[in-house]
Write an enzyme that holds these catalytic residues in place. Structure first.
Site, PDB file in Angstrom:
ATOM      1  N   ASN A  97      -6.311   4.247  -6.673  1.00  0.00           N
ATOM      2  CA  ASN A  97      -7.453   4.791  -5.931  1.00  0.00           C
ATOM      3  C   ASN A  97      -8.543   5.188  -6.917  1.00  0.00           C
ATOM      4  O   ASN A  97      -9.265   4.346  -7.397  1.00  0.00           O
ATOM      5  CB  ASN A  97      -7.068   5.924  -4.989  1.00  0.00           C
ATOM      6  CG  ASN A  97      -8.237   6.279  -4.070  1.00  0.00           C
ATOM      7  OD1 ASN A  97      -9.098   5.435  -3.839  1.00  0.00           O
ATOM      8  ND2 ASN A  97      -8.295   7.495  -3.570  1.00  0.00           N
TER       9      ASN A  97
ATOM     10  N   THR B 147      -4.199  -0.719  -6.967  1.00  0.00           N
ATOM     11  CA  THR B 147      -5.018   0.445  -7.315  1.00  0.00           C
ATOM     12  C   THR B 147      -4.218   1.733  -7.450  1.00  0.00           C
ATOM     13  O   THR B 147      -3.116   1.844  -6.900  1.00  0.00           O
ATOM     14  CB  THR B 147      -6.080   0.630  -6.198  1.00  0.00           C
ATOM     15  OG1 THR B 147      -6.990   1.662  -6.570  1.00  0.00           O
ATOM     16  CG2 THR B 147      -5.454   0.980  -4.856  1.00  0.00           C
TER      17      THR B 147
ATOM     18  N   SER C 107      -7.799   0.849   3.767  1.00  0.00           N
ATOM     19  CA  SER C 107      -8.245   0.352   2.462  1.00  0.00           C
ATOM     20  C   SER C 107      -9.463  -0.537   2.619  1.00  0.00           C
ATOM     21  O   SER C 107      -9.709  -1.102   3.688  1.00  0.00           O
ATOM     22  CB  SER C 107      -7.104  -0.453   1.832  1.00  0.00           C
ATOM     23  OG  SER C 107      -7.531  -1.070   0.645  1.00  0.00           O
ATOM     24  N   SER C 108     -10.201  -0.680   1.535  1.00  0.00           N
ATOM     25  CA  SER C 108     -11.290  -1.663   1.495  1.00  0.00           C
ATOM     26  C   SER C 108     -10.887  -2.911   0.722  1.00  0.00           C
ATOM     27  O   SER C 108     -11.658  -3.863   0.637  1.00  0.00           O
ATOM     28  CB  SER C 108     -12.515  -1.062   0.789  1.00  0.00           C
ATOM     29  OG  SER C 108     -12.992   0.034   1.507  1.00  0.00           O
TER      30      SER C 108
ATOM     31  N   ARG D  87       0.855  -1.188   0.000  1.00  0.00           N
ATOM     32  CA  ARG D  87       0.000   0.000   0.000  1.00  0.00           C
ATOM     33  C   ARG D  87       0.899   1.249   0.000  1.00  0.00           C
ATOM     34  O   ARG D  87       1.985   1.242   0.589  1.00  0.00           O
ATOM     35  CB  ARG D  87      -0.820  -0.057   1.305  1.00  0.00           C
ATOM     36  CG  ARG D  87      -1.829   1.043   1.488  1.00  0.00           C
ATOM     37  CD  ARG D  87      -3.127   0.642   0.916  1.00  0.00           C
ATOM     38  NE  ARG D  87      -4.201   1.519   1.342  1.00  0.00           N
ATOM     39  CZ  ARG D  87      -5.157   1.954   0.510  1.00  0.00           C
ATOM     40  NH1 ARG D  87      -5.163   1.592  -0.760  1.00  0.00           N
ATOM     41  NH2 ARG D  87      -6.128   2.714   0.945  1.00  0.00           N
TER      42      ARG D  87
ATOM     43  N   GLY E  40     -14.084   0.271  -4.116  1.00  0.00           N
ATOM     44  CA  GLY E  40     -14.148   1.108  -2.915  1.00  0.00           C
ATOM     45  C   GLY E  40     -14.811   0.359  -1.778  1.00  0.00           C
ATOM     46  O   GLY E  40     -14.584  -0.839  -1.593  1.00  0.00           O
TER      47      GLY E  40
ATOM     48  N   THR F 148      -9.870   0.675  -9.018  1.00  0.00           N
ATOM     49  CA  THR F 148      -9.037  -0.391  -8.437  1.00  0.00           C
ATOM     50  C   THR F 148      -9.201  -1.614  -9.336  1.00  0.00           C
ATOM     51  O   THR F 148     -10.091  -1.630 -10.188  1.00  0.00           O
ATOM     52  CB  THR F 148      -9.466  -0.728  -6.985  1.00  0.00           C
ATOM     53  OG1 THR F 148      -9.283   0.444  -6.172  1.00  0.00           O
ATOM     54  CG2 THR F 148      -8.686  -1.874  -6.348  1.00  0.00           C
TER      55      THR F 148
HETATM   56  N1  GLY Z   1      -8.346   2.923  -2.841  1.00  0.00           N
HETATM   57  C1  GLY Z   1      -9.295   1.908  -2.676  1.00  0.00           C
HETATM   58  C2  GLY Z   1      -9.057   1.076  -1.479  1.00  0.00           C
HETATM   59  O1  GLY Z   1      -7.922   0.945  -1.061  1.00  0.00           O
HETATM   60  O2  GLY Z   1      -9.957   0.553  -0.913  1.00  0.00           O
END
Ligand code: GLY
Length: 559
Positions: free
Chosen positions: A391, A389, A442-443, A93, A464, A371
């Site tokens: 984002n 991603t 993050s999701s 990340r 997302g 993503t």
């Molecule tokens: N940027 C999308 C996520 O990390 O969930």
């Protein structure tokens, strides 16, 4: 006549039980969002690579062929379950640069600006190249250059754009706002500078050179070599925050995956800084002691119960979740069976609970739905799930001049102003506030389900906050509703995230079901295309079944 009737009856019996069929293969399978990238993954496997090698090759290929989310300028997560039972989770990340600070995106009146979303200041330190290199160094088999070169070739020689990608490039407003992005992605020099159309070749010579250097010198080129120096000089010239020190300090973090059980299956999933694994496990645990599935997939009863579980999980999400290296995420408390029992006990079987009555929490409007996710299994049975991603679609919109790659806008996944909504309507808590060196919440939820200790389902998606509920629904569709993986992926989806207090339904959910749900007190909104799942199921007869989501033009392929 009789014999015809007999043959017809046998044919009906032999026909698949479900309308949609996955791609089936005996040994190995790759499912990604873009056909050329899938082919690159399959080629890596056929060349003797393992699933990690293929995941590295696909990661670089998507950076070329799926520019809205595939990337070298962003970050992500890789979940691996090896055939011998070992598991790992690579967190690559993005990180907040050293110059980042809590209020960096607030104006003089304390209101959020757009700088976390668009332009040079929106980027966290990219992790993808380091992450793919870590995966390869620790777990790969093929030569590194063999995994990067196919992507470099796609960038240099070009590839024909799919209908969906051409349309997406044309309509991306953040690309139009950056001269370099507009030149590369929205100006087809072969056609008098018009937009690219489906079938046109997209060539990316600057990106090809970067990838050739990465193929030759490894991640060092990106983090301290020629690419790093060029990136940092452009950053400085354009008011960006990333420095050579930030790049040099970037590290992949290898974490222990989160694990849980559901109806005898083992679920391996994403730990913080993903909020997703906790979500999957908590929501499944809320379902476990109920007979929610008895009324069937797509029924108002099952959707109601699952939506109420979603509502309760999302109420916890932002209050308690952030980068575990900066904030102690109370994982075991959130998954404690007594806590989950208490949450379940508040669900009314017949009526929607108002989100105002569900505490704690504060959060979460809507996040970017871009993503991308890919799932891979090799002939040895190693399983890999990657979600990575920029984002937002095309990230910050900024393509680095001379380098040809897009930068992320991942800084917007932090709570830009704790307690206030960001550009996507998301409100976050202190757990996810901006701190130099921290990773945003993050999701992304790459997940692997085991049955009797063996891989059974690999699943993940972009989307997302909707990622978590979509992965949850696909798992339930396979495990509880016994759909084949393609049906499980294609089935109409729904989403509730506590606030706003709305139950989002895809158009495929029937009018009768909608009526019943609204009579139960749900506030319903129809949305198209919730997420793009890429999944692989290990079927009982030994075949692999790959499912690319019917909502998009991805590809499943194997051998
Ligand atoms: N940027 C999308 C996520 O990390 O969930």
């Amino acid at each position: 006549m009789h014999i015809f009737r007999f043959v017809a009856a046998v044919a009906v019996l032999l026909l698949p039980l479900y309308p949609a069929q996955p791609v089936r293969a005996k040994s190995a399978m790759v499912v990604t969002r873009e056909a050329h990238a899938t082919d690159v993954g399959v080629a890596a496997l056929k060349a003797g690579g393992n699933a990690v090698d293929a995941a590295v090759a696909v990661g670089f290929a998507l950076a070329v062929t799926h520019p809205s989310a595939g990337n070298i300028g962003g970050g992500g997560f890789m979940l691996v379950r090896f055939a011998d039972g070992r598991k790992t989770f690579l967190d690559f990340r993005e990180m907040a640069p050293a110059k980042a600070s809590r209020d960096m995106y607030l104006d003089a009146s304390g209101n959020p600006t757009k700088d976390s979303v668009i332009g040079w200041r929106a980027s966290g330190v990219p992790g993808t190249v380091r992450g793919l290199e870590t995966a390869h160094k620790k777990y790969g088999k093929l030569a590194w250059s063999k995994l990067v070169t196919p992507a470099a070739d796609l960038a240099k020689n070009g590839f024909p754009l799919s209908y969906g990608t051409a349309l997406s490039l044309k309509s991306a407003r953040n690309l139009a706002a950056s001269p370099e992005s507009k030149r590369i992605f929205q100006t087809n020099a072969q056609k008098n500078g018009d937009f690219f159309e489906p079938g046109d070749l997209l060539k990316q010579p600057e990106l090809a050179k970067v990838l050739e250097r990465i193929a030759k010198h490894g991640a060092e080129d990106f983090y301290s070599g020629e690419t790093a120096k060029k990136l940092v000089s452009q950053m400085a010239a354009n008011g960006g925050t990333i420095t050579l020190e930030d790049l040099a300090h970037y590290k992949t973090v290898e974490r222990t995956p989160l694990e849980g059980k559901y109806r005898g299956f083992d679920i391996i999933t994403a730990p913080p800084p993903s909020s997703g694994g906790i979500g999957i496990l908590q929501m499944l645990a809320m379902l476990e002691k109920t007979d929610f599935a008895a009324s069937g997939a797509g029924s108002a009863k099952s959707i109601h119960f699952m939506a109420e579980a979603m509502r309760r999980y999302y109420a916890d999400r932002a209050e308690f979740m952030g980068d575990p290296d900066f904030y102690k995420v109370p994982v075991s408390k959130l998954l404690n069976p007594k806590y989950v029992d208490a949450r379940r006990a508040t669900i009314d079987a017949d009526h929607a609970t108002s989100s105002d009555e569900v505490r704690p929490g504060d959060i979460n409007g809507k996040e970017s739905t871009e993503t991308t996710h890919y799932s891979i299994v090799d002939a040895e049975g190693n399983a890999v799930a990657v979600t990575y991603t920029l984002n937002g679609g095309y990230g910050s919109g900024v393509t680095v001049p001379g380098l040809g790659f897009l930068l992320n806008n991942e800084m917007d996944d932090f709570s830009v102003k704790p307690g206030a909504p960001n550009m996507y309507g998301a409100i976050g808590g202190e757990a996810n506030s901006i701190v130099a060196g921290k990773r945003p919440l993050s999701s992304m939820t790459p997940s692997i389900v085991l049955k009797d200790g063996k891989p059974f389902l690999i699943v993940g998606t972009p989307g997302g906050t909707r990622i978590i509920t979509s992965v949850f629904e696909v798992i339930v569709n396979v495990l509880d509703f016994h759909m084949n993986v393609q049906d499980a992926v294609n089935a109409p989806r729904f989403h509730h995230q506590w606030k706003p207090d709305k139950l989002l339904l895809e158009p495929g959910i029937s009018p009768d079901t909608r009526l019943l749900l609204s009579q139960q007190g749900h506030s319903i909104e129809t949305v198209n295309a919730i997420c793009e799942v890429a999944a692989i199921q290990f079927e009982a007869d030994g075949w692999l079944a790959g499912a690319s989501d019917s909502r998009v033009d991805g590809k499943a392929a194997g051998y």
